[in-house]
Design a protein around this motif. Structure first.
Motif, short mmCIF file in Angstrom:
data_model
loop_
_atom_site.label_atom_id
_atom_site.label_comp_id
_atom_site.label_asym_id
_atom_site.label_seq_id
_atom_site.Cartn_x
_atom_site.Cartn_y
_atom_site.Cartn_z
N UNK A 1 0.83 -1.08 0.00
CA UNK A 1 -0.04 0.09 -0.10
C UNK A 1 0.87 1.22 -0.06
N UNK A 2 1.93 1.20 0.75
CA UNK A 2 2.83 2.54 1.05
C UNK A 2 3.87 2.69 0.09
N UNK A 3 4.35 1.59 -0.87
CA UNK A 3 5.42 1.36 -1.64
C UNK A 3 6.64 1.83 -0.97
N UNK A 4 6.68 1.30 0.36
CA UNK A 4 7.92 1.46 1.25
C UNK A 4 8.38 -0.16 1.30
N UNK B 1 12.47 9.00 6.14
CA UNK B 1 12.40 10.40 5.60
C UNK B 1 11.19 10.94 5.57
N UNK B 2 10.91 12.20 5.22
CA UNK B 2 9.82 12.76 5.05
C UNK B 2 8.85 12.18 4.22
N UNK B 3 9.47 11.78 2.95
CA UNK B 3 8.66 11.30 1.78
C UNK B 3 8.21 9.91 2.19
N UNK B 4 8.94 8.91 2.84
CA UNK B 4 8.79 7.69 3.41
C UNK B 4 7.74 7.75 4.33
N UNK B 5 7.72 8.55 5.05
CA UNK B 5 6.85 8.77 6.36
C UNK B 5 5.42 9.35 5.73
N UNK B 6 5.44 10.26 4.90
CA UNK B 6 4.13 10.59 4.19
C UNK B 6 3.51 9.35 3.42
N UNK B 7 4.16 8.53 2.76
CA UNK B 7 3.63 7.28 2.03
C UNK B 7 2.86 6.31 2.95
N UNK B 8 3.80 6.10 4.06
CA UNK B 8 3.39 5.33 5.39
C UNK B 8 2.02 5.66 6.02
N UNK C 1 11.34 -4.56 4.39
CA UNK C 1 12.38 -4.50 5.50
C UNK C 1 12.76 -3.16 6.14
N UNK C 2 12.26 -2.01 5.31
CA UNK C 2 12.22 -0.65 6.04
C UNK C 2 11.38 -0.40 6.99
N UNK C 3 10.04 -1.03 6.63
CA UNK C 3 8.60 -1.01 7.59
C UNK C 3 9.15 -1.46 8.84
N UNK C 4 9.81 -2.68 8.84
CA UNK C 4 10.00 -3.46 9.95
C UNK C 4 11.18 -2.78 10.74
N UNK C 5 12.10 -2.01 10.16
CA UNK C 5 13.28 -1.23 10.84
C UNK C 5 12.60 -0.25 11.60
N UNK C 6 11.75 0.44 10.88
CA UNK C 6 10.94 1.64 11.36
C UNK C 6 10.25 1.24 12.60
N UNK C 7 9.65 0.37 12.37
CA UNK C 7 8.58 -0.12 13.54
C UNK C 7 9.50 -0.69 14.91
N UNK C 8 10.71 -1.16 14.50
CA UNK C 8 11.52 -1.34 15.88
C UNK C 8 12.29 -0.43 16.30
N UNK C 9 12.15 0.78 15.70
CA UNK C 9 13.10 1.98 16.12
C UNK C 9 14.47 1.96 15.77
N UNK C 10 14.86 1.23 14.75
CA UNK C 10 16.13 0.90 14.21
C UNK C 10 16.49 2.15 12.71
N UNK C 11 15.32 2.52 12.36
CA UNK C 11 15.26 3.43 11.28
C UNK C 11 14.72 4.76 11.53
#
Length: 190
Positions: free
Chosen positions: A30-33, A49-56, A36-46
């Motif tokens: 759905x987000x085009x992210x 960027x604004x664009x990535x956060x916007x897509x999510x 693995x990046x989503x997993x890293x963000x959820x775990x607080x390891x990443x």
């Protein structure tokens, strides 16, 4: 000079994703992210960027401000699953509806549903895995649970029936009013 703590958007993102009943792969699509990046963000390891956060946030149906505010909230949290994200199963004859109420991550052990059966309708089930039991609590109308082999029991408002579900079984509405009940399926182990 004191700096405000960086909000943990990963935890808020995960909470929102689960409230919508999405897994990481579905959110990635759905987000085009990447998953693995989503997993890293959820775990607080990443840190996205604004664009990535916007897509999510667009894929999650919230604004960046709402997600940030949720991530800064302290104390206990209440998870909300919106009605539109609640899975509903309708029988082919449209006489029975099952509304899945359990979180997706709990479905391996226990599932619970709101069951709605129109007069004359029935929910027929094949045998579930060995050791599975069902618990049917009637909140409106009348129910009959029939097990393979001819064993059956009727239930009225306030009654709860508990029975083996590792054999063929059915829940019938033999009354004139709509049957509404909570159905809990406690799965056995294969």
């Amino acid at each position: 000079m004191k700096h405000a703590a960086t909000p943990n958007v990963g935890a808020a993102m995960k909470q929102r994703r689960k409230a919508l009943g999405l897994n990481l792969a579905q959110l990635a699509e759905r987000s085009n992210v990447s998953r693995s990046m989503l997993s890293e963000i959820e775990r607080g390891n990443a840190n996205p960027t604004f664009t990535t956060l916007w897509n999510i946030t667009q894929a999650l149906g919230v604004s960046i401000d709402q997600l940030a505010a949720q991530s800064q909230a302290e104390g206990p949290r209440i998870e909300r699953q919106e009605a539109i994200a609640t899975p509903r199963l309708l029988s082919q004859d449209q006489q029975c509806e099952l509304v899945a109420l359990n979180p997706v991550d709990m479905a391996s052990d226990v599932e619970w549903y709101e069951l709605i059966v129109q007069p004359g309708g029935e929910l027929c089930s094949e045998a579930h895995i060995h050791g599975t039991r069902e618990h049917l609590s009637v909140i409106a109308g009348q129910a009959r649970v029939a097990l393979d082999g001819g064993v059956y029991t009727d239930a009225q408002v306030g009654d709860t029936l508990r029975y083996p579900a590792d054999i063929a079984h059915r829940i019938e509405n033999r009354g004139q009013d709509t049957l509404r009940a909570f159905l809990v399926v406690h799965k056995g182990r294969p």
